[in-house]
Design an enzyme around this catalytic site. Structure first.
Site, PDB file in Angstrom:
ATOM      1  CD  GLU A   1     -67.611  20.344 -47.022  1.00 40.01           C
ATOM      2  OE1 GLU A   1     -66.645  20.117 -47.810  1.00 40.01           O
ATOM      3  OE2 GLU A   1     -68.268  21.392 -47.045  1.00 40.01           O
TER       4      GLU A   1
ATOM      5  CD1 TRP B   1     -76.076  20.444 -47.183  1.00 42.67           C
ATOM      6  CD2 TRP B   1     -75.999  20.409 -44.940  1.00 42.67           C
ATOM      7  NE1 TRP B   1     -74.865  19.908 -46.808  1.00 42.67           N
ATOM      8  CE2 TRP B   1     -74.787  19.871 -45.459  1.00 42.67           C
ATOM      9  CE3 TRP B   1     -76.177  20.493 -43.553  1.00 42.67           C
ATOM     10  CZ2 TRP B   1     -73.760  19.415 -44.622  1.00 42.67           C
ATOM     11  CZ3 TRP B   1     -75.154  20.047 -42.728  1.00 42.67           C
ATOM     12  CH2 TRP B   1     -73.956  19.514 -43.263  1.00 42.67           C
TER      13      TRP B   1
ATOM     14  CG  HIS C   1     -70.929  16.800 -42.338  1.00 45.31           C
ATOM     15  ND1 HIS C   1     -70.927  16.873 -43.708  1.00 45.31           N
ATOM     16  CD2 HIS C   1     -70.529  18.023 -41.899  1.00 45.31           C
ATOM     17  CE1 HIS C   1     -70.555  18.082 -44.090  1.00 45.31           C
ATOM     18  NE2 HIS C   1     -70.295  18.802 -43.007  1.00 45.31           N
ATOM     19  CB  THR C   2     -65.753  15.709 -39.662  1.00 44.00           C
ATOM     20  OG1 THR C   2     -65.135  15.174 -40.839  1.00 44.00           O
ATOM     21  CG2 THR C   2     -66.124  14.579 -38.721  1.00 44.00           C
ATOM     22  CG  ASN C   3     -66.490  21.514 -43.065  1.00 42.31           C
ATOM     23  OD1 ASN C   3     -65.333  21.506 -43.508  1.00 42.31           O
ATOM     24  ND2 ASN C   3     -67.454  22.231 -43.606  1.00 42.31           N
TER      25      ASN C   3
ATOM     26  CD  GLU D   1     -72.591  20.697 -39.220  1.00 43.72           C
ATOM     27  OE1 GLU D   1     -73.411  21.577 -38.907  1.00 43.72           O
ATOM     28  OE2 GLU D   1     -72.027  20.658 -40.322  1.00 43.72           O
TER      29      GLU D   1
ATOM     30  CD  GLU E   1     -68.490  26.114 -37.904  1.00 45.94           C
ATOM     31  OE1 GLU E   1     -68.708  27.308 -38.154  1.00 45.94           O
ATOM     32  OE2 GLU E   1     -69.184  25.188 -38.352  1.00 45.94           O
TER      33      GLU E   1
ATOM     34  CG  ASP F   1     -68.417  22.188 -38.058  1.00 45.73           C
ATOM     35  OD1 ASP F   1     -68.511  22.908 -37.060  1.00 45.73           O
ATOM     36  OD2 ASP F   1     -68.495  22.619 -39.227  1.00 45.73           O
TER      37      ASP F   1
END
Ligand SMILES: *[C@@H]1O[C@H](CO)[C@@H](O)[C@H](O)[C@H]1NC(C)=O
Ligand SMILES: *[C@@H]1O[C@H](CO)[C@@H](O)[C@H](O)[C@H]1NC(C)=O
Ligand SMILES: *[C@@H]1O[C@H](CO)[C@@H](O)[C@H](O)[C@H]1NC(C)=O
Ligand SMILES: *[C@@H]1O[C@H](CO)[C@@H](O)[C@H](O)[C@H]1NC(C)=O
Ligand SMILES: *[C@@H]1O[C@H](CO)[C@@H](O)[C@H](O)[C@H]1NC(C)=O
Length: 286
Positions: A129, A194, A117-119, A106, A102, A104
């Site tokens: 993160e 969350w 937010h990235t992951n 977000e 994945e 991300d």
């Protein structure tokens, strides 16, 4: 008389678009399927626009019709105005579960300032993160969010400015995302478990997506593994397949991270120490 010189403010110079890439235009009608939300997600304007809505009963979202093994994906997003606390708006690549890969983006809603937010997950393991403050109001206008994923590295861009890189480490401790095809997803969901409570009196929440485009290797086999890929534009033209960061882009990442990144897993230790894989990947990705 010589023309007057236009002097751009330093911030504009630093944040000037670092690339002008022609992308294959895609559209939400032909390249994207709404998969959940019972009518809360709508595609309009000839496929140019996607609107995601969330009310107390449900969020909404969808995914690309095809899966990809490497590519460059761009979309413009205008986030939820006002008090969006507890909502999560996303643009990400994901393979099938379990052991999913994945990448991300977000966007964590807020009653004051949105969080970027990235992951990244490899084989079902996330925990990578990095979180940023915005240098603009992401709810006032559309801004371009891009993911470039090739055999060497993964780059996240905001308005053409690279903000993060994840390189292939070439060591067994750190897996790279290269075996599993992924689909593009866009969603708006209830993140109150969350990131904190949602003020439902502000519902419905609406996020706008515009101008989705990509150049990518499209997976034509079974979605899991060992299928065939057809690549568009991976050689000539916009050379995303062989792309590595230029010195200029490395400097930009460093500057953005110094100024706007307020959380990174690279600084976090579990039980006093960081894992070996974290130490390795963090050492090559700064
Ligand atoms: C945001 O919400 C928190 C918690 O409910 C509250 O303490 C704070 O005052 C709010 N901030 C704004 C700008 O509304
Ligand atoms: C991994 O190996 C490739 C090919 O030899 C090389 O180009 C790349 O720089 C290496 N990556 C790292 C992080 O050392
Ligand atoms: C483009 O993709 C095709 C299919 O995967 C591959 O055979 C070819 O080597 C790629 N070209 C470049 C320049 O990476
Ligand atoms: C991470 O740690 C380094 C070294 O202590 C520090 O300079 C940096 O500000 C930290 N970054 C974040 C985002 O916490
Ligand atoms: C952290 O690493 C040090 C040095 O390798 C080791 O001595 C220590 O026991 C580790 N601590 C924990 C909590 O694992």
């Amino acid at each position: 008389m010589a023309p007057k010189k236009l002097v751009a403010p330093i911030s504009l110079l630093l944040f000037a678009l670092s690339h002008t890439v022609l992308l294959n235009a895609a559209d939400f009608y032909s390249d994207f399927t709404v998969t959940w939300g019972g009518g809360r997600a709508t595609i309009y304007n000839g496929g140019e626009d996607l609107q995601l809505m969330m009310d107390r009963a449900s969020g909404s979202g969808g995914e690309s019709k095809t899966a990809f093994l490497f590519g460059r994906f761009d979309v413009q997003i205008k986030l939820i105005p006002g008090n969006s606390a507890g909502t999560v708006t996303t643009f990400y690549l994901q393979s099938r579960s379990p052991y999913q890969d994945e990448i991300d983006f977000e966007f964590l809603g807020s009653n004051s300032s949105y969080v970027l937010h990235t992951n990244i997950y490899t084989g079902g393991n996330g925990g990578r993160e990095q979180q940023f403050h915005f240098w603009f109001d992401p709810t006032a206008d559309f801004h371009t969010y891009s993911i470039l994923w090739n055999p060497q590295q993964i780059n996240w861009y905001v308005d053409g400015i690279p903000i993060r890189v994840f390189k292939k480490a070439n060591v067994s401790e750190v897996a790279y995302l290269e075996n599993q095809p992924m689909k593009i997803h866009a969603s708006l969901w209830d993140g109150s478990n969350w990131i904190g409570p949602i003020d439902w009196s502000k519902a419905p929440f609406i996020a706008h997506y515009h101008g989705y485009s990509y150049t990518a290797c499209v997976w034509t086999g079974s979605e899991n593994r060992y299928g065939l890929v057809t690549c568009s534009n991976n050689g000539t033209g916009n050379n995303w397949m062989n792309k590595v960061l230029s010195e200029d882009e490395k400097n930009k990442i460093e500057m953005v991270q110094k100024k706007y990144m307020f959380y990174t897993y690279c600084n976090k230790s579990t039980g006093g120490n960081r894992s070996e894989s974290t130490i390795i990947e963090c050492s090559i990705n700064t």
